[in-house]
Design a protein around this motif. Sequence first.
Motif, mmCIF file in Angstrom:
data_model
loop_
_atom_site.group_PDB
_atom_site.id
_atom_site.type_symbol
_atom_site.label_atom_id
_atom_site.label_comp_id
_atom_site.label_asym_id
_atom_site.label_seq_id
_atom_site.Cartn_x
_atom_site.Cartn_y
_atom_site.Cartn_z
ATOM 1 N N THR A 1 0.799 -1.235 0.000
ATOM 2 C CA THR A 1 0.000 0.000 0.000
ATOM 3 C C THR A 1 0.836 1.293 0.000
ATOM 4 O O THR A 1 0.441 2.254 -0.660
ATOM 5 C CB THR A 1 -1.018 0.030 1.155
ATOM 6 O OG1 THR A 1 -0.370 -0.349 2.350
ATOM 7 C CG2 THR A 1 -2.200 -0.869 0.867
ATOM 8 N N PHE B 1 -3.506 12.328 0.918
ATOM 9 C CA PHE B 1 -2.736 12.112 2.145
ATOM 10 C C PHE B 1 -3.659 11.850 3.330
ATOM 11 O O PHE B 1 -3.385 10.995 4.164
ATOM 12 C CB PHE B 1 -1.807 13.306 2.419
ATOM 13 C CG PHE B 1 -0.484 13.172 1.734
ATOM 14 C CD1 PHE B 1 0.561 12.495 2.350
ATOM 15 C CD2 PHE B 1 -0.281 13.696 0.465
ATOM 16 C CE1 PHE B 1 1.784 12.352 1.717
ATOM 17 C CE2 PHE B 1 0.936 13.543 -0.175
ATOM 18 C CZ PHE B 1 1.973 12.878 0.444
ATOM 19 N N TRP B 2 -4.767 12.594 3.370
ATOM 20 C CA TRP B 2 -5.716 12.383 4.455
ATOM 21 C C TRP B 2 -6.295 10.969 4.388
ATOM 22 O O TRP B 2 -6.338 10.241 5.380
ATOM 23 C CB TRP B 2 -6.830 13.443 4.372
ATOM 24 C CG TRP B 2 -7.946 13.162 5.308
ATOM 25 C CD1 TRP B 2 -7.978 13.415 6.650
ATOM 26 C CD2 TRP B 2 -9.194 12.534 4.987
ATOM 27 N NE1 TRP B 2 -9.160 12.992 7.188
ATOM 28 C CE2 TRP B 2 -9.928 12.445 6.189
ATOM 29 C CE3 TRP B 2 -9.744 12.040 3.795
ATOM 30 C CZ2 TRP B 2 -11.195 11.880 6.225
ATOM 31 C CZ3 TRP B 2 -11.001 11.478 3.837
ATOM 32 C CH2 TRP B 2 -11.713 11.402 5.041
ATOM 33 N N SER C 1 -5.070 8.416 3.068
ATOM 34 C CA SER C 1 -4.070 7.355 3.197
ATOM 35 C C SER C 1 -4.043 6.774 4.609
ATOM 36 O O SER C 1 -3.683 5.622 4.802
ATOM 37 C CB SER C 1 -2.688 7.881 2.812
ATOM 38 O OG SER C 1 -2.198 8.751 3.804
ATOM 39 N N LYS C 2 -4.445 7.576 5.593
ATOM 40 C CA LYS C 2 -4.481 7.073 6.967
ATOM 41 C C LYS C 2 -5.334 5.826 7.087
ATOM 42 O O LYS C 2 -5.126 4.998 7.955
ATOM 43 C CB LYS C 2 -5.079 8.149 7.894
ATOM 44 C CG LYS C 2 -4.112 9.248 8.243
ATOM 45 C CD LYS C 2 -4.718 10.151 9.308
ATOM 46 C CE LYS C 2 -5.939 10.856 8.772
ATOM 47 N NZ LYS C 2 -6.417 11.961 9.620
ATOM 48 N N TYR C 3 -6.345 5.749 6.205
ATOM 49 C CA TYR C 3 -7.307 4.655 6.346
ATOM 50 C C TYR C 3 -6.973 3.410 5.545
ATOM 51 O O TYR C 3 -7.591 2.388 5.715
ATOM 52 C CB TYR C 3 -8.711 5.150 5.977
ATOM 53 C CG TYR C 3 -9.143 6.271 6.877
ATOM 54 C CD1 TYR C 3 -9.651 6.011 8.151
ATOM 55 C CD2 TYR C 3 -9.001 7.595 6.483
ATOM 56 C CE1 TYR C 3 -10.013 7.025 8.998
ATOM 57 C CE2 TYR C 3 -9.361 8.631 7.323
ATOM 58 C CZ TYR C 3 -9.869 8.336 8.584
ATOM 59 O OH TYR C 3 -10.210 9.349 9.424
ATOM 60 N N TRP C 4 -6.023 3.530 4.631
ATOM 61 C CA TRP C 4 -5.751 2.313 3.858
ATOM 62 C C TRP C 4 -4.280 1.996 3.644
ATOM 63 O O TRP C 4 -3.954 0.901 3.199
ATOM 64 C CB TRP C 4 -6.473 2.355 2.512
ATOM 65 C CG TRP C 4 -6.006 3.434 1.575
ATOM 66 C CD1 TRP C 4 -6.430 4.718 1.555
ATOM 67 C CD2 TRP C 4 -5.046 3.318 0.517
ATOM 68 N NE1 TRP C 4 -5.781 5.412 0.569
ATOM 69 C CE2 TRP C 4 -4.944 4.584 -0.099
ATOM 70 C CE3 TRP C 4 -4.264 2.261 0.013
ATOM 71 C CZ2 TRP C 4 -4.091 4.835 -1.170
ATOM 72 C CZ3 TRP C 4 -3.421 2.510 -1.061
ATOM 73 C CH2 TRP C 4 -3.342 3.778 -1.644
ATOM 74 N N HIS D 1 -0.656 0.973 4.924
ATOM 75 C CA HIS D 1 0.012 0.376 6.076
ATOM 76 C C HIS D 1 1.471 0.756 6.080
ATOM 77 O O HIS D 1 2.153 0.615 5.074
ATOM 78 C CB HIS D 1 -0.057 -1.153 6.010
ATOM 79 C CG HIS D 1 -1.445 -1.678 6.083
ATOM 80 N ND1 HIS D 1 -1.943 -2.285 7.200
ATOM 81 C CD2 HIS D 1 -2.433 -1.676 5.174
ATOM 82 C CE1 HIS D 1 -3.197 -2.635 6.970
ATOM 83 N NE2 HIS D 1 -3.518 -2.269 5.747
ATOM 84 N N TYR D 2 1.955 1.276 7.186
ATOM 85 C CA TYR D 2 3.391 1.476 7.324
ATOM 86 C C TYR D 2 3.885 0.583 8.449
ATOM 87 O O TYR D 2 3.222 0.445 9.477
ATOM 88 C CB TYR D 2 3.702 2.942 7.663
ATOM 89 C CG TYR D 2 3.394 3.886 6.531
ATOM 90 C CD1 TYR D 2 4.236 3.947 5.424
ATOM 91 C CD2 TYR D 2 2.285 4.711 6.575
ATOM 92 C CE1 TYR D 2 3.960 4.810 4.381
ATOM 93 C CE2 TYR D 2 2.002 5.580 5.531
ATOM 94 C CZ TYR D 2 2.839 5.625 4.442
ATOM 95 O OH TYR D 2 2.573 6.474 3.412
ATOM 96 N N ASP E 1 5.684 -0.089 11.639
ATOM 97 C CA ASP E 1 6.302 0.695 12.706
ATOM 98 C C ASP E 1 6.532 -0.146 13.948
ATOM 99 O O ASP E 1 6.882 -1.273 13.870
ATOM 100 C CB ASP E 1 5.491 1.942 13.071
ATOM 101 C CG ASP E 1 4.005 1.773 12.867
ATOM 102 O OD1 ASP E 1 3.511 2.270 11.853
ATOM 103 O OD2 ASP E 1 3.365 1.121 13.698
#
Lengths: 303, 303
Positions: free
Chosen positions: A218, A292-293, A295-298, A300-301, A303
Amino acid sequence: MTRRRSGPRVRQETPDDKAALVFLGPWLIGAVVLVVGPLLASLYLAFTDYNLLQDPNFVGLDNFSRMLGDERLHHSLAVTFTYVIVGVPAQLVVALALAVALDRGMRGLAFYRSAFYLPSMLGSSVAIAVLWRLIFGQAGLFNGLLGAVGIDTSTSWIADPDTALWAIILLHVWTFGSPMVIFLAGLRQIPREFYEAASTDGASPWRQFRSVTLPLLTPIIFFNLVLAIINAFQSFTQAFVVSGGTGGPSDSTLFYTLYLYQEGFGAFRMGYASALAWLLVVIVGAFTLINFWASKYWVHYDD
Amino acid sequence: MTTDTITTPATTTGPRTPPELRRHRPSVRTRVFRVLRQALMIAVVVVALYPILWMIVSSLRPDGHIFGNPSLVPNTFEVSNYTSGWNALGAPFSTYLLNSALVVAGAIVGNLISCSMAAYGFARLRFRFQRPAFVVMLLMIMIPIHVVIVPQYVIWAQAGLINTVWPLIVPKFLATDGFFVFLMIQFIRGLPKELDEAARIDGAGHGRIFCQILLPLMTPALATTAIFTFIWTWNDFFSQLIYLTDPNLYTVPVALRSFVDAQSQSSYGAMFAMSVVSVLPLVVAFGVGQKYLVRGIATTGGK
C-alpha cells in the motif's frame, strides 16, 4: 593535538555561508528569478486583464467570476476529471497486475521489464500522439483490427466526441510501464518468509495476494497514485496532438492545460490564463491533500 | 512429462526460491503453470508493443497499403517514405534533429553542473536560511509549470529571447529542476562524511572536496540525471511549442506536430517514417542507460 582541536567538529559550527553562496548561487538565481518571482507575478496577474501588449490593469475578481460562467472551462474540467479518475486507476491496476505476475522468479524478468517500459518512455512524445491519431482514425489500425474480426465500421474514433477522450485514456493506460517498475521494486522488499508462512497455512495465491502482497504494497500504491494524479492533471501533449490543438471534436478532448494554453498563448488572455493556472494548483493541491488524508485509512506502514 | 533423476537446472527457479525447494523437480502442475505464464506474458508484450511495431512496419509501406492493414509482416520496403518525409517540411528533418540535440545537450550539461552543485550545498554545507531554502527547493519540485509559464514567457520576451534556445537551456543551468537536486541530495547523504573530513584535514576546500571526491562517487546519480533529462527534454512539447515559433528553430516534437497539420491524407507513410526517426534517439538512450533508468524510476518515481 592542536590539529584535532581545530578539526572538523569545530569547523562544522561556523556556517559555510560563503561557500554556500558559490554552490547554491545558480540555484538561488533560478529560484528567485524563474520560480518564486513568477509565482508571485502570476498570482498578481490572475487579478488583472494582462494581454502581453499592454500594461496589466487590476480587475479584482473579474477573472474568477468569469470562470463561473465559462462553459468551455466547465467542459474542460469535466474532461480532465474523467481522464484522471478513469485513466489513473486503470493504469495502476494494469501496472500492479503485471508487476505481481512478473514478481515470483519469472524467467526473463529483465526483458519483460524493458519491453513494458518502452511504451511508458515513448508515450509522452509527439510521435506516439501522432501514431494514436492514425490508429483511431477512420481508416486506422483499430478499424482494421475490428474488420479482421468481422466488425466493419468506418467510425473515426477520434472524430467522434463520444469516444475521442477514451482513445486518449487508453493511451494513458498503455504507459503502465513506469509505475510497474516501481511496483516491482516494492514487491522485492516483501520478505519471502511471509509467503511461505501463508502457504504453509494453506492460503491460496489469491488469498496471499489479498492478505500479504496488497497490504504490504500500500505505501507504494499510494506513492504511485499521488504522482500519477499530479501528472495526469497536467497532461497536455497527447490531447493537443490528437485534436490538432483544438481540444475537439466538440471540446471532448479539451484538457485543462490545453484550454489554459489556448487562453494564454492563443488568445493572449494572460491574466485569465494565470487565474486558470492558480485554479489548477488549488485543484491538484486539494487532490493531493485528500490523498494524504485518506491514506491514513488504507496505507500500512511498518512501525 | 515423466519424472526422472536428473537434477533440475537452477534456472527454472527464481533466484529467491529457498534452497530446500531447489532439490525437488517442480511438479508437472507447476511446470505447466510456468509455461502458461510465459506464454501469457509474451502475448501481453505483443499487445503492448503492437502499436510501435505497426508504426515501424507502416513507415516502410506505400501510402495506399498502410490503412486498414493491421499486419506486422514487413512485405514492402518503401524507403522513399523516409526520403520524402525528411524533406517534407520547410527545412530538412536533420535541422530539427540538430535543434533538439542542441537543446537536449544544453539541458543535460546544465542539469549536471547546477543540480550537483546545489545538492552539495544542501547536503554538506551549513548556512543561514538553510531550512527555508530547502523548503523552496521542495516547492520547486511540486509546482506545475503552467503556473509560472506566463511570467517566465514575459521575462524571455522582454529579453528578446523568444525564438532562441535560451529559454529552454538557461533554466537548466540555474537548477530549476528541483527533482534532480533532490535526487542528488539523497545520493550525497548516502556517502560517508568521513571522506570529506579526511580531505578537509588534508587542506582541501569545498571546491576540491566536491570536484575530486564527491563528483566521481556520484556517477550513478549523475547518469540517472543525464538520462532522464535526455528523455524528458527530447519529449518536451509544451515549452518548446511556446518558445519556438520560427519554423527554422523547430525542435523535433514541434516539427512533427506541424507535419500533422500540414499533411494531406496521402503522405502518412512519410509521417510514420519521421515519427520513427524521432523516437530512435530515445530507444538508443534507453538501450545505453537502461540500468540507471530502471534504478532511477525505482527510487524516484520518474515518468
